[in-house]
Design a protein around this motif. Sequence first.
Motif, PDB file in Angstrom:
ATOM      1  N   PRO A 121      34.404  39.305  46.174  1.00 29.98           N
ATOM      2  CA  PRO A 121      35.310  38.844  46.269  1.00 29.98           C
ATOM      3  C   PRO A 121      36.534  38.922  45.429  1.00 29.98           C
ATOM      4  N   GLU A 122      37.359  38.432  45.467  1.00 28.09           N
ATOM      5  CA  GLU A 122      38.736  38.698  45.079  1.00 28.09           C
ATOM      6  C   GLU A 122      38.716  38.175  43.398  1.00 28.09           C
ATOM      7  N   ASP A 123      38.119  36.826  43.549  1.00 28.42           N
ATOM      8  CA  ASP A 123      38.179  35.651  41.790  1.00 28.42           C
ATOM      9  C   ASP A 123      37.422  36.543  41.417  1.00 28.42           C
ATOM     10  N   LEU A 124      36.522  37.435  41.730  1.00 23.57           N
ATOM     11  CA  LEU A 124      35.403  38.500  40.463  1.00 23.57           C
ATOM     12  C   LEU A 124      35.917  39.278  40.287  1.00 23.57           C
ATOM     13  N   LEU A 125      36.737  40.069  40.711  1.00 19.58           N
ATOM     14  CA  LEU A 125      37.082  41.287  40.492  1.00 19.58           C
ATOM     15  C   LEU A 125      37.587  41.195  38.980  1.00 19.58           C
ATOM     16  N   LYS A 175      32.470  35.269  32.453  1.00 19.52           N
ATOM     17  CA  LYS A 175      34.054  35.109  33.181  1.00 19.52           C
ATOM     18  C   LYS A 175      33.475  34.896  34.778  1.00 19.52           C
ATOM     19  N   SER A 176      32.529  36.420  35.022  1.00 22.09           N
ATOM     20  CA  SER A 176      32.573  37.067  36.656  1.00 22.09           C
ATOM     21  C   SER A 176      31.134  37.867  36.244  1.00 22.09           C
ATOM     22  N   ILE A 177      30.309  37.382  37.109  1.00 16.43           N
ATOM     23  CA  ILE A 177      28.739  38.334  37.889  1.00 16.43           C
ATOM     24  C   ILE A 177      29.089  38.607  39.154  1.00 16.43           C
ATOM     25  N   PRO A 209      40.117  41.544  35.501  1.00 16.46           N
ATOM     26  CA  PRO A 209      41.252  41.259  35.307  1.00 16.46           C
ATOM     27  C   PRO A 209      42.284  43.247  35.240  1.00 16.46           C
ATOM     28  N   LEU A 210      43.187  42.652  35.462  1.00 13.97           N
ATOM     29  CA  LEU A 210      44.286  44.027  35.150  1.00 13.97           C
ATOM     30  C   LEU A 210      44.083  44.246  33.714  1.00 13.97           C
ATOM     31  N   ASP A 211      44.021  43.701  33.240  1.00 17.68           N
ATOM     32  CA  ASP A 211      44.531  43.964  31.372  1.00 17.68           C
ATOM     33  C   ASP A 211      43.215  42.925  31.309  1.00 17.68           C
ATOM     34  N   ALA A 258      32.549  38.958  30.078  1.00 14.01           N
ATOM     35  CA  ALA A 258      32.723  37.393  29.254  1.00 14.01           C
ATOM     36  C   ALA A 258      33.933  38.065  27.944  1.00 14.01           C
ATOM     37  N   ASP A 259      34.345  37.424  27.775  1.00 16.95           N
ATOM     38  CA  ASP A 259      35.467  37.037  26.977  1.00 16.95           C
ATOM     39  C   ASP A 259      34.933  36.234  25.790  1.00 16.95           C
ATOM     40  N   GLN A 260      35.429  36.218  24.599  1.00 20.86           N
ATOM     41  CA  GLN A 260      35.165  35.544  23.517  1.00 20.86           C
ATOM     42  C   GLN A 260      36.456  34.455  23.477  1.00 20.86           C
ATOM     43  N   ALA A 261      35.355  33.108  23.703  1.00 20.23           N
ATOM     44  CA  ALA A 261      36.165  31.260  24.016  1.00 20.23           C
ATOM     45  C   ALA A 261      36.629  30.985  22.098  1.00 20.23           C
TER      46      ALA A 261
END
Length: 126
Positions: free
Chosen positions: A6-10, A49-51, A12-14, A38-41
């Motif tokens: 799904p597009e929302d799980l792609l 963020k996405s699996i 990020p470009l950066d 994952a990112d460091q919040a």
Amino acid sequence: RELDPPEDLLPPLDSSQLNPIISSVLLFGDQLVGWLLADQASPTCIRYKSIFVSANHRGSARGLALLANAFYKQSLLSVPDARAAVPPDKPAILNLLRRHLGPYLTGIGEARFSCHNLSISNPVML
């Protein structure tokens, strides 16, 4: 065979915001079949963020393996907290979290979202 996420799980470009230690990919041979991003919040919190696991590789606990690997790496980094947001149209991941991780989580909450376009076709000037 294409992944068709799904597009929302792609991803990020950066990817500079992603945590390269915790984020990981799932390979079957040399074929990409999934990922966990994952990112460091904050210094004390990882945001998952996405699996994603492709449809033909689901059902064999591969998503759980991605999560277990990420949680292990997070513990090695001594980052105590984790957060994730699950969209309401993704009940499979929410069920996975409740069933397998629920006893270990401090909380699983739900948020609602609604919107209405308030544009006015004939605005009145005040």
